[in-house]
Scaffold this motif. Structure first.
Motif, PDB file in Angstrom:
ATOM      1  N   UNK A  29     117.412  19.557   6.211  1.00 44.27           N
ATOM      2  CA  UNK A  29     118.655  20.300   6.459  1.00 44.27           C
ATOM      3  C   UNK A  29     119.640  19.451   7.241  1.00 44.27           C
ATOM      4  N   UNK A  30     119.164  18.647   8.150  1.00 48.82           N
ATOM      5  CA  UNK A  30     120.078  17.767   8.869  1.00 48.82           C
ATOM      6  C   UNK A  30     120.731  16.770   7.912  1.00 48.82           C
TER       7      UNK A  30
ATOM      8  N   UNK B 253     125.761  22.255  -2.029  1.00 47.07           N
ATOM      9  CA  UNK B 253     124.422  21.993  -1.502  1.00 47.07           C
ATOM     10  C   UNK B 253     123.469  23.159  -1.756  1.00 47.07           C
ATOM     11  N   UNK B 254     123.946  24.154  -2.498  1.00 50.86           N
ATOM     12  CA  UNK B 254     123.097  25.284  -2.841  1.00 50.86           C
ATOM     13  C   UNK B 254     123.086  26.402  -1.821  1.00 50.86           C
ATOM     14  N   UNK B 255     124.028  26.377  -0.887  1.00 46.66           N
ATOM     15  CA  UNK B 255     124.079  27.396   0.154  1.00 46.66           C
ATOM     16  C   UNK B 255     124.999  28.548  -0.265  1.00 46.66           C
TER      17      UNK B 255
ATOM     18  N   UNK C 227     117.165  28.469   8.533  1.00 46.47           N
ATOM     19  CA  UNK C 227     117.163  27.353   7.597  1.00 46.47           C
ATOM     20  C   UNK C 227     116.594  26.079   8.209  1.00 46.47           C
ATOM     21  N   UNK C 228     116.520  26.024   9.537  1.00 51.31           N
ATOM     22  CA  UNK C 228     116.107  24.761  10.148  1.00 51.31           C
ATOM     23  C   UNK C 228     115.223  24.915  11.386  1.00 51.31           C
ATOM     24  N   UNK C 229     114.982  26.150  11.844  1.00 50.89           N
ATOM     25  CA  UNK C 229     114.183  26.323  13.050  1.00 50.89           C
ATOM     26  C   UNK C 229     113.379  27.610  12.998  1.00 50.89           C
TER      27      UNK C 229
ATOM     28  N   UNK D  78     111.834  23.581  12.555  1.00 51.80           N
ATOM     29  CA  UNK D  78     110.863  23.816  11.494  1.00 51.80           C
ATOM     30  C   UNK D  78     110.662  22.543  10.683  1.00 51.80           C
ATOM     31  N   UNK D  79     109.721  22.597   9.752  1.00 46.69           N
ATOM     32  CA  UNK D  79     109.493  21.450   8.869  1.00 46.69           C
ATOM     33  C   UNK D  79     110.700  21.181   7.982  1.00 46.69           C
TER      34      UNK D  79
END
Length: 290
Positions: A262-263, A209-211, A246-248, A256-257
């Protein structure tokens, strides 16, 4: 009214030997606890794995149960042993051999939140600490233990995915060299809590997933990985720490947008973990039968 000690979301039928656990995402802060705290309502949440149980809420759709804490880590830490009592926080507790978690203020009843900020002043009665453990710690671990044993009985093996988040600042401070900061840290107690093939499978899914994924540094896992992970008895635990950035927004404690995308990424990873663990369990059963 106090909530139940945990939420448990189960699939209609468990189809994979995976159990997802989110012990630090609870966000029910009792008024009396907040009123006694030295911290404001936002600062006290800095140790909370905000939204982690929501990120992994897809797990039951892929055949795996998800258990999540309701009480916050600042109130009771479910990823500590119930006997990790801090004498600086609890009356009548004797000093014992050096325990780095207790020394840093991160026992089962924490003394500090992220950044070493004190939660309360003074000490609580030993009886109050024991009440927290009886009401919140023991029920969570009793149910998690039942989920693991039930999974073993059904599939012959169990994989607990211990879901967490990590503050970006903490990771940046640890990895000062440019380009080394991970997006995800997998903890398997340096190979002792899970079969290496399962760890490689999870790492591959995240990397696809590119992480950027690292293992065990700076988070190798704590009580849950140590207690429930025993690969020689077909019990495996992998801790997953995800960068909150990454998500908040860590300052406002709001999604965050980037959160929806991300979910969806986590949904794909959870689906891959469920499928990969099923293949692993099937291979182990075939090997045992040969």
């Amino acid at each position: 009214m106090s909530p139940a000690p945990y939420t448990l979301t189960e699939p209609s039928t468990q189809t994979t030997p995976v159990v997802f656990s989110s012990p630090h995402s609870g966000r029910h802060y009792p008024d009396a606890f907040l009123n006694a705290s030295l911290l404001d309502a936002r600062a006290i949440r800095s140790s909370e794995d905000a939204f982690v149980e929501e990120l992994w809420s897809c797990a039951p759709l892929h055949g795996a149960p998800l258990i999540a804490a309701t009480m916050p880590r600042a109130f009771i830490d479910l990823n500590r042993n119930c006997d990790e009592l801090d004498p600086a926080v609890i009356e009548g507790v004797r000093h014992v051999a050096h325990n780095p978690r207790i020394s840093s203020g991160l026992g089962v009843i924490p003394r500090v939140v992220a950044g070493g900020r004190a939660i309360v002043s003074g000490k609580m009665p030993r009886s109050a600490a024991e009440e927290r453990i009886e009401l919140w710690w023991r029920p969570y671990h009793a149910r998690l233990g039942q989920l693991v044993e039930g999974t073993i009985a059904r599939f012959g093996t169990a994989l607990v995915i211990d879901c967490h988040s990590m503050p970006r600042e903490a990771v940046e401070n640890h990895f000062s060299a440019a380009g080394r900061r991970p997006d995800v840290v997998l903890g398997d107690r340096f190979g002792s809590s899970a079969d290496g093939r399962l760890v490689e499978m999870v790492e591959s899914l995240l990397a696809a997933e590119g992480l950027r994924v690292l293992r065990n540094m700076p988070f190798a896992g704590a009580y849950i990985t140590q207690t429930y992970g025993n690969p020689t008895r077909n019990r495996h635990v992998i801790q997953i720490e995800v960068d909150r950035g990454l998500y908040m927004n860590e300052r406002t404690l709001r999604k965050s947008d980037d959160y929806p995308a991300f979910q969806m990424l986590i949904d794909r990873v959870a689906a891959g973990i469920a499928a990969g663990a099923s293949d692993f369990a099937g291979g182990e059963r075939r090997h045992a039968a040969e």
